[in-house]
Design an enzyme around this catalytic site. Structure first.
Site, PDB file in Angstrom:
ATOM      1  N   HIS A  48      15.870  19.616 -22.495  1.00  0.00           N
ATOM      2  CA  HIS A  48      14.912  19.270 -23.546  1.00  0.00           C
ATOM      3  C   HIS A  48      13.766  20.281 -23.595  1.00  0.00           C
ATOM      4  O   HIS A  48      13.275  20.630 -24.674  1.00  0.00           O
ATOM      5  CB  HIS A  48      14.325  17.875 -23.297  1.00  0.00           C
ATOM      6  CG  HIS A  48      15.214  16.754 -23.733  1.00  0.00           C
ATOM      7  ND1 HIS A  48      15.453  16.458 -25.049  1.00  0.00           N
ATOM      8  CD2 HIS A  48      15.927  15.851 -23.010  1.00  0.00           C
ATOM      9  CE1 HIS A  48      16.261  15.422 -25.131  1.00  0.00           C
ATOM     10  NE2 HIS A  48      16.573  15.028 -23.909  1.00  0.00           N
ATOM     11  N   SER A  99      21.021   9.085 -24.567  1.00  0.00           N
ATOM     12  CA  SER A  99      21.608   8.713 -23.280  1.00  0.00           C
ATOM     13  C   SER A  99      21.929   7.229 -23.200  1.00  0.00           C
ATOM     14  O   SER A  99      22.813   6.830 -22.438  1.00  0.00           O
ATOM     15  CB  SER A  99      20.669   9.101 -22.136  1.00  0.00           C
ATOM     16  OG  SER A  99      20.617  10.498 -21.984  1.00  0.00           O
ATOM     17  N   HIS A 124      19.267  16.616 -28.056  1.00  0.00           N
ATOM     18  CA  HIS A 124      20.683  16.629 -27.721  1.00  0.00           C
ATOM     19  C   HIS A 124      21.475  17.320 -28.828  1.00  0.00           C
ATOM     20  O   HIS A 124      20.966  17.528 -29.936  1.00  0.00           O
ATOM     21  CB  HIS A 124      21.207  15.206 -27.550  1.00  0.00           C
ATOM     22  CG  HIS A 124      20.499  14.416 -26.500  1.00  0.00           C
ATOM     23  ND1 HIS A 124      20.670  13.062 -26.313  1.00  0.00           N
ATOM     24  CD2 HIS A 124      19.595  14.786 -25.555  1.00  0.00           C
ATOM     25  CE1 HIS A 124      19.924  12.637 -25.314  1.00  0.00           C
ATOM     26  NE2 HIS A 124      19.258  13.673 -24.841  1.00  0.00           N
ATOM     27  N   GLU A 154      23.741  10.002 -10.993  1.00  0.00           N
ATOM     28  CA  GLU A 154      23.322  10.796 -12.151  1.00  0.00           C
ATOM     29  C   GLU A 154      22.407  11.939 -11.737  1.00  0.00           C
ATOM     30  O   GLU A 154      21.392  11.721 -11.067  1.00  0.00           O
ATOM     31  CB  GLU A 154      22.580   9.930 -13.173  1.00  0.00           C
ATOM     32  CG  GLU A 154      22.191  10.736 -14.419  1.00  0.00           C
ATOM     33  CD  GLU A 154      21.235  10.006 -15.347  1.00  0.00           C
ATOM     34  OE1 GLU A 154      21.324  10.239 -16.566  1.00  0.00           O
ATOM     35  OE2 GLU A 154      20.386   9.233 -14.857  1.00  0.00           O
ATOM     36  N   ASP A 208      19.170  17.135 -17.839  1.00  0.00           N
ATOM     37  CA  ASP A 208      18.882  16.842 -19.237  1.00  0.00           C
ATOM     38  C   ASP A 208      17.439  17.147 -19.598  1.00  0.00           C
ATOM     39  O   ASP A 208      17.152  17.755 -20.636  1.00  0.00           O
ATOM     40  CB  ASP A 208      19.186  15.367 -19.501  1.00  0.00           C
ATOM     41  CG  ASP A 208      18.657  14.875 -20.836  1.00  0.00           C
ATOM     42  OD1 ASP A 208      19.179  15.321 -21.864  1.00  0.00           O
ATOM     43  OD2 ASP A 208      17.724  14.043 -20.835  1.00  0.00           O
ATOM     44  N   ASP A 233      23.603  14.556 -16.530  1.00  0.00           N
ATOM     45  CA  ASP A 233      23.067  14.262 -17.849  1.00  0.00           C
ATOM     46  C   ASP A 233      22.672  15.550 -18.575  1.00  0.00           C
ATOM     47  O   ASP A 233      22.011  16.410 -18.013  1.00  0.00           O
ATOM     48  CB  ASP A 233      21.841  13.356 -17.695  1.00  0.00           C
ATOM     49  CG  ASP A 233      21.443  12.657 -18.976  1.00  0.00           C
ATOM     50  OD1 ASP A 233      21.451  13.304 -20.041  1.00  0.00           O
ATOM     51  OD2 ASP A 233      21.108  11.462 -18.917  1.00  0.00           O
ATOM     52  N   ASP A 252      27.108  12.640 -20.362  1.00  0.00           N
ATOM     53  CA  ASP A 252      26.986  11.757 -21.516  1.00  0.00           C
ATOM     54  C   ASP A 252      26.801  12.536 -22.810  1.00  0.00           C
ATOM     55  O   ASP A 252      27.090  12.026 -23.890  1.00  0.00           O
ATOM     56  CB  ASP A 252      25.836  10.764 -21.324  1.00  0.00           C
ATOM     57  CG  ASP A 252      24.542  11.422 -20.843  1.00  0.00           C
ATOM     58  OD1 ASP A 252      24.552  12.641 -20.578  1.00  0.00           O
ATOM     59  OD2 ASP A 252      23.534  10.720 -20.720  1.00  0.00           O
ATOM     60  N   THR A 287      20.421   5.894 -18.405  1.00  0.00           N
ATOM     61  CA  THR A 287      21.749   5.910 -17.789  1.00  0.00           C
ATOM     62  C   THR A 287      21.904   4.877 -16.680  1.00  0.00           C
ATOM     63  O   THR A 287      22.872   4.102 -16.699  1.00  0.00           O
ATOM     64  CB  THR A 287      22.092   7.321 -17.283  1.00  0.00           C
ATOM     65  OG1 THR A 287      21.984   8.247 -18.374  1.00  0.00           O
ATOM     66  CG2 THR A 287      23.507   7.376 -16.731  1.00  0.00           C
TER      67      THR A 287
END
Length: 437
Positions: free
Chosen positions: A241, A49, A385, A232, A237, A4, A279, A102
């Site tokens: 962030h 996501s 994102h 995942e 991810d 991710d 993703d 996810t």
């Protein structure tokens, strides 16, 4: 397998770091790259996501926040549900909460990804053999300490009643199945919320992503009809962030070890398809930045010295700020903590000053990250994102079907075709049944 928030620069970061560290020039999937995908949602050029995952899980383009529902908020069938209909074993392995976007899009249907208590209940009503990750708080009754539920449902007890062996630590996972048949279902909830970043993980309490992946494959691969597993690397991810380069890197390396385990199993089986695709990209990562004057370099070695995530460092700084020490003493302690945990020797005064006053749940961690980023010559454009296309990898029977550049919805459609699953027909069945209500 879904790393991710993993964009093209993330791939380069991991490869450069491993080349610096031990001369390794290839990642486990470098030779398997077959193309790329575009990731936009129905309502935005930049996906979240939930929408991005729904595209990968169902072949349907939808709005940000949607969990396996279309733009009219109607349920759409997932690959996991199609696999169950075909008699295949199924599993979910994540480092986020199991109820997070996810894993949720493969195993539930809700109009808003924030409905995690509802998602947990739906997940248990599926026939998923293996579910491993975090998010225990959504399975505990509201009377239990740390519960996030607003009812008295004890989903851990409900899971046991449905034949799940429930484990909550790495050692319990390693012993799972002892004295039981392999057909028993397995639910692992290793944290109240998300599992720890790899850089912070207590190895005695939380299993690695690779260990969870290997356990799931061992459990699922005995089914003669085959299996469908979604893995995942969730916290890649989250580090993006936070613009936390060291945590981003370590979780990528943890995902790579899981990918290697899956690819090894597929090679030994010689009849398993492995698809690896993110993703979306997170953070707008770049390797190299204009610091004072143009420098044609970035420094992967800087990330090796970091001992904790920005969030963990922020917790230490909050503790220092809460003491009764003088402001000068606090400044000295904060600078020393930053040096000890990041390896940066000359901490700029402005960063210490900022950390003395900044507030907010993520603000302190976000104020820590620039210290390492400047030293490593790593840049970020966002705390959210981005719309960047992401890489696509495939190995095994059917891998050639993924060659080229695709919309993200194409991945699910091609997988459904290879699995002989009719998602449209199954969607009609879902909407007529309980899962759509």
């Amino acid at each position: 397998m879904i790393p991710d928030g993993f964009g093209p620069a993330s791939v380069t970061m991991a490869r450069d770091y491993l080349r610096w560290r031990d001369g390794q020039k290839e990642l486990p999937y470098d030779s398997l790259q077959v193309g790329s995908i575009r990731t936009y949602a129905s309502d935005s050029y930049i996906t979240d996501s939930a929408a991005g995952g729904t595209a990968l899980a169902t072949g349907t383009k939808t709005y940000n926040g949607a969990v396996a529902v279309d733009t009219s908020r109607q349920a759409v069938a997932t690959l996991l549900e199609g696999a169950e209909r075909r008699g295949m074993s199924t599993g979910l392995v994540v480092t986020s909460r199991l109820t997070h976007a996810t894993p949720a899009v493969f195993s539930s249907h809700v109009p808003d990804r924030g409905q995690e208590n509802r998602i947990a209940r739906q997940q248990l009503n599926k026939d998923i053999e293996v579910m491993l990750g975090g998010g225990r708080r959504h399975f505990l009754p509201q009377s239990a300490e740390g519960s996030a539920r607003e009812d008295d449902l004890d989903l851990l007890q409900a899971a046991q009643d449905r034949g799940y062996e429930v484990v909550q630590t790495a050692s319990e996972l390693s012993r799972a199945g002892e004295g039981q048949t392999q057909e028993n279902r397995l639910l692992g909830l290793f944290s109240p919320g998300h599992m720890a970043y790899e850089i912070d993980r207590d190895h005695t309490q939380q299993p690695s992503l690779a260990a969870m992946t290997e356990t799931a494959i061992d459990r699922l691969s005995g089914n003669g009809e085959g299996y469908f597993l979604m893995v995942e690397g969730s916290r890649i991810d989250h580090a993006g962030h936070g613009n936390d380069a060291a945590s981003h890197l370590r979780d990528i390396l943890a995902f790579n070890r899981a990918a290697k385990s899956a690819l090894t199993a597929a090679q030994e089986d010689d009849n398993t398809l492995v698809v690896i695709v993110s993703d979306h990209e997170t953070g707008g990562l770049t390797l190299g930045r204009n610091r004072d004057e143009g420098i044609y370099s970035w420094r992967p070695e800087t990330l090796a010295a970091v001992k904790a995530s920005s969030g963990a460092i922020a917790d230490s700084i909050r503790s220092i700020r809460s003491t009764g020490a003088s402001e000068a003493a606090k400044r000295t302690r904060i600078a020393g903590t930053l040096t000890r945990l990041t390896g940066v020797q000359d901490v700029p005064t402005e960063i210490v000053s900022n950390l003395m006053t900044v507030e907010g749940p993520y603000a302190v961690g976000n104020a820590v990250s620039p210290l390492v980023n400047r030293q490593a010559l790593v840049g970020w454009t966002s705390h959210a994102h981005t719309a960047v296309d992401v890489n696509l990898y495939a190995y095994g029977p059917g891998a050639n079907a993924f060659v080229g550049h695709h919309d993200n919805t194409t991945i699910a459609r091609k997988l459904a075709n290879l699995m002989d699953v009719d998602l449209e027909s199954l969607t009609g069945t879902l909407r007529a049944g309980r899962d759509a209500r």
